[in-house]
Design a protein around this motif. Structure first.
Motif, mmCIF file in Angstrom:
data_model
loop_
_atom_site.group_PDB
_atom_site.id
_atom_site.type_symbol
_atom_site.label_atom_id
_atom_site.label_comp_id
_atom_site.label_asym_id
_atom_site.label_seq_id
_atom_site.Cartn_x
_atom_site.Cartn_y
_atom_site.Cartn_z
ATOM 1 N N GLY A 168 0.786 -1.229 0.000
ATOM 2 C CA GLY A 168 0.000 0.000 0.000
ATOM 3 C C GLY A 168 0.818 1.279 0.000
ATOM 4 N N LYS A 169 2.141 1.166 -0.144
ATOM 5 C CA LYS A 169 3.009 2.352 -0.118
ATOM 6 C C LYS A 169 2.641 3.331 -1.235
ATOM 7 C CE LYS A 169 6.610 -0.177 -0.778
ATOM 8 N NZ LYS A 169 6.028 -1.508 -0.892
ATOM 9 N N SER A 170 2.584 2.854 -2.453
ATOM 10 C CA SER A 170 2.264 3.730 -3.590
ATOM 11 C C SER A 170 0.840 4.247 -3.503
ATOM 12 C CB SER A 170 2.464 2.984 -4.920
ATOM 13 O OG SER A 170 3.826 2.674 -5.090
ATOM 14 N N THR A 171 -0.071 3.427 -3.021
ATOM 15 C CA THR A 171 -1.462 3.875 -2.859
ATOM 16 C C THR A 171 -1.530 5.031 -1.878
ATOM 17 O OG1 THR A 171 -2.307 1.671 -3.360
ATOM 18 C CG2 THR A 171 -3.782 3.159 -2.161
ATOM 19 N N LEU A 172 -0.819 4.924 -0.766
ATOM 20 C CA LEU A 172 -0.786 6.013 0.214
ATOM 21 C C LEU A 172 -0.235 7.292 -0.413
ATOM 22 C CD1 LEU A 172 -1.103 7.115 3.086
ATOM 23 C CD2 LEU A 172 1.156 6.183 3.589
ATOM 24 N N LEU A 173 0.874 7.177 -1.144
ATOM 25 C CA LEU A 173 1.466 8.354 -1.783
ATOM 26 C C LEU A 173 0.542 8.947 -2.848
ATOM 27 C CD1 LEU A 173 5.160 7.132 -2.070
ATOM 28 C CD2 LEU A 173 4.227 8.816 -0.468
ATOM 29 N N ARG A 174 -0.142 8.102 -3.586
ATOM 30 C CA ARG A 174 -1.087 8.605 -4.606
ATOM 31 C C ARG A 174 -2.278 9.317 -3.963
ATOM 32 N NH1 ARG A 174 0.195 3.341 -7.501
ATOM 33 N NH2 ARG A 174 1.564 4.024 -9.185
#
Length: 144
Positions: free
Chosen positions: A39-45
């Motif tokens: 979920g790292k990229s989802t959080l940043l997006r």
């Protein structure tokens, strides 16, 4: 300071973020670590307002992050996988950036194109990976 409260995001039936609570203090260097799909990229997006959370809130310096909040202009997300509109050139992206970023500096954009020797009429998908990275970082360095 960034304060994230009860952030949740699902894609179909897959949970990308589930009730995430996080506080990042001012002047901190902060890293997100996790396996693929954590979920790292989802959080940043979500922070960059590319995606909307299903629930939860984000505050930056005490202001709620929304599409219209002033703090939104302080955030830029640069992904490893670049996406450009099909057939886009630096010239077409210039028009897009001018509409999306109120403080966008056209003259500096054109100077950087020249400095990096990037052809404004060449399709972005033909650029090398390094050229694409330089080009995609323009919005964050072109604010007045």
């Amino acid at each position: 300071m960034i304060h994230i409260s009860h952030l949740t995001k699902t894609f179909c039936s897959a949970s990308a973020l589930s009730n995430v609570n996080l506080e990042i203090p001012d002047n901190a260097i902060f890293g997100l670590l996790g396996t693929n799909g954590a979920g790292k990229s989802t959080l940043l997006r979500i922070l960059a307002r590319i995606l909307n959370a299903d629930s939860g809130e984000i505050f930056i310096d005490g202001e709620k992050l929304t599409d219209t909040s002033k703090v939104r202009q302080m955030i830029f997300y640069l992904s490893d996988d670049q996406y450009y509109f099909p057939g886009a050139t630096p010239q077409t992206m210039l028009f897009f950036y001018e509409k999306m970023y109120p403080g966008f500096d056209r003259e500096r954009f054109l100077k950087l194109l020249s400095d990096f020797q990037l052809d404004s009429t060449k399709k972005l998908h033909t650029f090398s990976k390094g050229q694409k990275k330089r080009k995609s970082s323009f919005p964050s360095i072109l604010r007045k």
